[in-house]
Write a protein that holds these residues in place. Sequence first.
Motif, PDB file in Angstrom:
ATOM      1  N   ARG A 196     -10.232   1.506   0.222  1.00 29.20           N
ATOM      2  CA  ARG A 196      -9.913   1.760  -1.185  1.00 29.20           C
ATOM      3  C   ARG A 196      -9.420   0.465  -1.806  1.00 29.20           C
ATOM      4  O   ARG A 196      -8.601  -0.230  -1.213  1.00 29.20           O
ATOM      5  CB  ARG A 196      -8.823   2.834  -1.247  1.00 29.20           C
ATOM      6  N   GLY A 197      -9.915   0.153  -2.999  1.00 31.56           N
ATOM      7  CA  GLY A 197      -9.519  -1.092  -3.649  1.00 31.56           C
ATOM      8  C   GLY A 197     -10.254  -2.264  -3.040  1.00 31.56           C
ATOM      9  O   GLY A 197     -11.326  -2.105  -2.447  1.00 31.56           O
ATOM     10  N   LYS A 239     -12.048   6.963  -1.963  1.00 29.95           N
ATOM     11  CA  LYS A 239     -10.798   7.087  -1.228  1.00 29.95           C
ATOM     12  C   LYS A 239     -11.019   7.122   0.271  1.00 29.95           C
ATOM     13  O   LYS A 239     -10.085   6.970   1.038  1.00 29.95           O
ATOM     14  CB  LYS A 239     -10.112   8.391  -1.621  1.00 29.95           C
ATOM     15  N   LYS A 255      -3.524   3.677  -1.493  1.00 30.26           N
ATOM     16  CA  LYS A 255      -3.834   2.918  -2.698  1.00 30.26           C
ATOM     17  C   LYS A 255      -2.987   1.651  -2.674  1.00 30.26           C
ATOM     18  O   LYS A 255      -1.979   1.574  -1.965  1.00 30.26           O
ATOM     19  CB  LYS A 255      -3.577   3.748  -3.960  1.00 30.26           C
ATOM     20  N   GLN A 264     -10.719   5.281 -11.649  1.00 30.11           N
ATOM     21  CA  GLN A 264      -9.848   5.151 -10.471  1.00 30.11           C
ATOM     22  C   GLN A 264      -9.916   3.758  -9.858  1.00 30.11           C
ATOM     23  O   GLN A 264      -9.812   3.600  -8.652  1.00 30.11           O
ATOM     24  CB  GLN A 264     -10.194   6.222  -9.429  1.00 30.11           C
ATOM     25  N   ASP A 291      -3.696   8.144  -9.748  1.00 34.06           N
ATOM     26  CA  ASP A 291      -4.576   8.193  -8.581  1.00 34.06           C
ATOM     27  C   ASP A 291      -5.710   7.176  -8.730  1.00 34.06           C
ATOM     28  O   ASP A 291      -6.851   7.526  -8.955  1.00 34.06           O
ATOM     29  CB  ASP A 291      -5.135   9.622  -8.469  1.00 34.06           C
ATOM     30  N   SER A 292      -5.370   5.891  -8.594  1.00 33.09           N
ATOM     31  CA  SER A 292      -6.388   4.843  -8.688  1.00 33.09           C
ATOM     32  C   SER A 292      -6.236   3.904  -7.509  1.00 33.09           C
ATOM     33  O   SER A 292      -5.209   3.903  -6.835  1.00 33.09           O
ATOM     34  CB  SER A 292      -6.232   4.084 -10.002  1.00 33.09           C
ATOM     35  N   SER A 293      -7.261   3.080  -7.280  1.00 28.49           N
ATOM     36  CA  SER A 293      -7.231   2.245  -6.079  1.00 28.49           C
ATOM     37  C   SER A 293      -6.149   1.179  -6.175  1.00 28.49           C
ATOM     38  O   SER A 293      -5.623   0.747  -5.159  1.00 28.49           O
ATOM     39  CB  SER A 293      -8.603   1.627  -5.820  1.00 28.49           C
ATOM     40  N   SER A 294      -5.788   0.755  -7.400  1.00 27.50           N
ATOM     41  CA  SER A 294      -4.644  -0.129  -7.601  1.00 27.50           C
ATOM     42  C   SER A 294      -3.810   0.415  -8.757  1.00 27.50           C
ATOM     43  O   SER A 294      -4.356   0.764  -9.808  1.00 27.50           O
ATOM     44  CB  SER A 294      -5.088  -1.556  -7.951  1.00 27.50           C
ATOM     45  N   THR A 321     -13.988   2.095  -5.114  1.00 32.19           N
ATOM     46  CA  THR A 321     -13.299   3.074  -5.948  1.00 32.19           C
ATOM     47  C   THR A 321     -13.330   4.442  -5.277  1.00 32.19           C
ATOM     48  O   THR A 321     -12.939   5.432  -5.877  1.00 32.19           O
ATOM     49  CB  THR A 321     -13.923   3.144  -7.354  1.00 32.19           C
ATOM     50  N   LYS A 342       0.832  -1.198   0.000  1.00 36.66           N
ATOM     51  CA  LYS A 342       0.000   0.000   0.000  1.00 36.66           C
ATOM     52  C   LYS A 342       0.867   1.248   0.000  1.00 36.66           C
ATOM     53  O   LYS A 342       1.934   1.265   0.615  1.00 36.66           O
ATOM     54  CB  LYS A 342      -0.873   0.041   1.254  1.00 36.66           C
TER      55      LYS A 342
END
Lengths: 421, 421
Positions: B398-399, B394, A410, B343, B364-367, B392, A116
Motif C-alpha cells: 500500500r502506498g 490495500k 497505511k 485512496q 482510509d488512504s495509502s498515505s 492504491t 506506518k
Amino acid sequence: MSDSSNVIEYMADLGRNARRAARVVAAASAGTKNRALLAMAEALEAARPTLAEENRKDLEAGEANGLDAAMLDRLALKPATIDGMIEGLRQVAALPDPCGAITDMNFRPSGIQVGKMRVPLGVVGIIYESRPNVTIDAASLCLKSGNAAILRGGSEAIHSNRAIAACLKKGLAEAGLPETAVQVVETTDRAAVGELIAMPEYVDVIVPRGGKGLIERISRDARVPVIKHLDGICHVFIDAKADLDKAFNIALNAKTHRYGVCNAMETLLVDQTVAAEILPRLADAYAEKGVELRGCERTRALIEAQTATEEDWATEYLAPVLAIRVVDGLDEAMDHIAQYSSQHTEAIVTEDYTRARRFLHEVDSSSVMVNASTRFADGFEYGLGAEIGISTDKIHARGPVGLEGLTSQKWIVLGDGHIRN
Amino acid sequence: MSDSSNVIEYMADLGRNARRAARVVAAASAGTKNRALLAMAEALEAARPTLAEENRKDLEAGEANGLDAAMLDRLALKPATIDGMIEGLRQVAALPDPCGAITDMNFRPSGIQVGKMRVPLGVVGIIYESRPNVTIDAASLCLKSGNAAILRGGSEAIHSNRAIAACLKKGLAEAGLPETAVQVVETTDRAAVGELIAMPEYVDVIVPRGGKGLIERISRDARVPVIKHLDGICHVFIDAKADLDKAFNIALNAKTHRYGVCNAMETLLVDQTVAAEILPRLADAYAEKGVELRGCERTRALIEAQTATEEDWATEYLAPVLAIRVVDGLDEAMDHIAQYSSQHTEAIVTEDYTRARRFLHEVDSSSVMVNASTRFADGFEYGLGAEIGISTDKIHARGPVGLEGLTSQKWIVLGDGHIRN
C-alpha cells in the motif's frame, strides 16, 4: 431473469451496507469491538434452544437430501459445538487489537516524520461450506480486525446460520455498532456467490473456506483478491546427518497425528545413506498405524511398499497413505520439493548446520522447519491466537493467517507545515 | 493462428526460464546481486553508442508513425537519461538487501522457535509503456529483491529495449547469474501481454506502469495478482484550527509543485470558518500560477471560480486545475474524502490535536498526512531508496512500493525433534 436480478440487487444492497458499516467498525475502539464480541457470546448462550431447533431443520433437510454421515456431522450444532463458539468469541475478545498500531516512525531528512499505521482491509467476504460454527469464527476475526464482513455459508446450513446471524446482530447492537457490520447472506441462491466475488466496489477481499473445488472455482472467477489455502503436499526430508530418533518421531508424528489435515506429511524424502537404517523402523511403525506406503524403487528395495507413480508425488492424500522417495542428498531433496510441493510446509531433520541453513533459506514454502513436525504449521501453535486459514500464496498473507492477515498498513506523515522543494 | 500459438509458446518459454532462474536468484547472496547490478551499469556505459543508434531507430519509427512530441520525448534516450539509468543501478546496488531478514523469532510454549524470514515473490512481470529507462528501474529492483523478471515494454521502444536487454544479460553473466533472471519480451505482438498476465504457473505478480487505460485493462484480465497504482485524487483539508500560513504554503505546494503527478492535490477542502480568510489569498497565488479554479457555491461566493460539478470531485486533473469545496467541519471533509478519494494521499492542516488524531485514524488512504504537502507521498521521500510504483490497493503493498513490496515473508520453525501432541 427476475430471480437473478433480485439476487444481484440483494447482494449489492449487502455490499453497500457493508461499505458504510466498515467505516464505523474501522473507527471503533478495541473496547467497543470487545463488548460486541462478548455480547454475541451471551446472545448465543441465551439462544441455545432456538439454535437447536433451527439446526434440527437443517439436519432433517440434509437427511432428506441424502447428505452423508460426515456432512451431517459437520452440520450438527451439538451443545459442545456451541460451547466452542462461545469460548471462541471470548478468546478473540481477549486478543490484542491489531488496528492502529504505529510502527517504523522516523524523521526523514526533509523534516517530516514517516511511519506506518495498521488498518483494516475494509469489507471481507467469507464463503464456506456446511459447518455453521465457521460463521462465528469468521465474524469474530473480521470484527476484531476492524472489518465489516459478508458471510455466505452453505445452503444446507441456512436455518442454523440465520439463527446465528440473529445473535451476531444482537451483540453488535448492544455495543452500539451497526448491525450491518456482519451480514449473513440469507438466500440460498447459488448466484449469490458469483455476485459476492465480483463486487470490488463493495468487497475488498474474499476468504474461501472449504473443499479444493470450491476454492479453485472462486479463485478463478473472483474479481477481488482472494486469501486462500489450497493443497498441503508437505514434505519431511531426513538428511544424512539426521538424529535418527528425532527423524523417527517427526516422520511418524507428521503423518499419523491426524490424517485429514493440510499440514500432515504426504511425502517422506530420505537420504540414501540413512535409508537402510531408518526406513525399516518407520515401515514397522506405519504398518502398526495402518498407513499404506508407496515408494520409489530404492525404497522398495528396503521395505514393502507399492510402486509410487508420478501422480503420487503430486497428491495430497489426506488419508493414511504415504509416498516415500530415497534421494541423493539435500539438492535432490530440494529439487523434488520445488517440483512437487504445494508450498505449504516442509521440514528437514538434520544435525548439520550448513544444510539446515540452506534448507531454511532456499525452500520456498509458507512454513519451513528444522527438526520439527509439519503438524506445527498452525495459527495457534505459532501464537496468532486465532486463524482464519492458511495461505499458500505469497501475496499479502502467507502461511497461517490471523488477525494481522485481515489488516493492511497505511503510511502516516507528520509535518509542521512542510512543503516539498 | 500459427502466429498466436507462436506467441503462446514464446511466452511460456520465457515463463519456464524465469521460474528456473528465480530459484537461483532467490538463493544468490547480496554480493552476487550487487556485482550484477554494477556490471550492468558498466555495460550500459560501454554501450552508449549502440544505445544511441538503436534508440534512433525507435525515434524514427515513432516519427513516421505520428507519435506526438511528448511521446517522442519519453522515448528518447538522451545522454542524461543514460546517466540516470547508470546512477540508478548503482543506487539500487547500495541499498540493503531485503531478503533473508529474520524477524519476530520467539519461543512458543511447545518449545519450538517461530519467526518470519523475508523472501522474494518469485517471478515478477512488468508491463510498461514508452520510457525505455523503466527497463533498468524495474530490472534492478526485481533483481535486488531476489526475483526473476519478465519485462514487457512498449513496442515503440523495442530497439532500445533490446539494446538495454543485452547490457542486462552481460551484467548477469559477469556475476555468474543466469541470463534468464531478467528477460525482455522481444516480440511486439500485443498477444504477449495477454499471455504474460495469464500464466500463474510461471508469474507470481504483475506490476503495470503506464496510463490508466493500460492498468485497468491489465487488472481486469490478469489471472495473477497485480500491484497497481491507479488514480491520485488527493485532498488537502484546511481545518478551522489551521495555521493559515502553513495552510497557504501546503495548498500551494500540493497543487503547483508539479501538475502531472499522482500525488498532486486535485481537491481542496476548506472549513467554512476560515474560508473567507484563506481562499482569497490562495486564489491570488493560484491565479499567478495560472491554475484554473472550480468551486462549490460557497467557494464562488468568496472567490472567482467556475462551478464545480459532481464530475469535478471525481476527476484527477493532472493539470493546473483545482476543485475547491467549503465544508462544515472535519466530518463533512472526511465524508467527502470517503466518497470521492482514490485512496492515494490526503492531508489535513490543523493545530488541533484531537482532529489531527481523528483524521490520521479514520481516513482510509495509502498515505494520510498532518501539516505536510501531499507531494511527499513518494518512495524516496519516505526513505525506501527506490520505488517501483504506488499502490492504491490495500492487499499486500500500500502506498509507495519499494524493495519490500516485491518480497513476502515465510514462517520458519526451529525445533529439536519436536512433535505435536
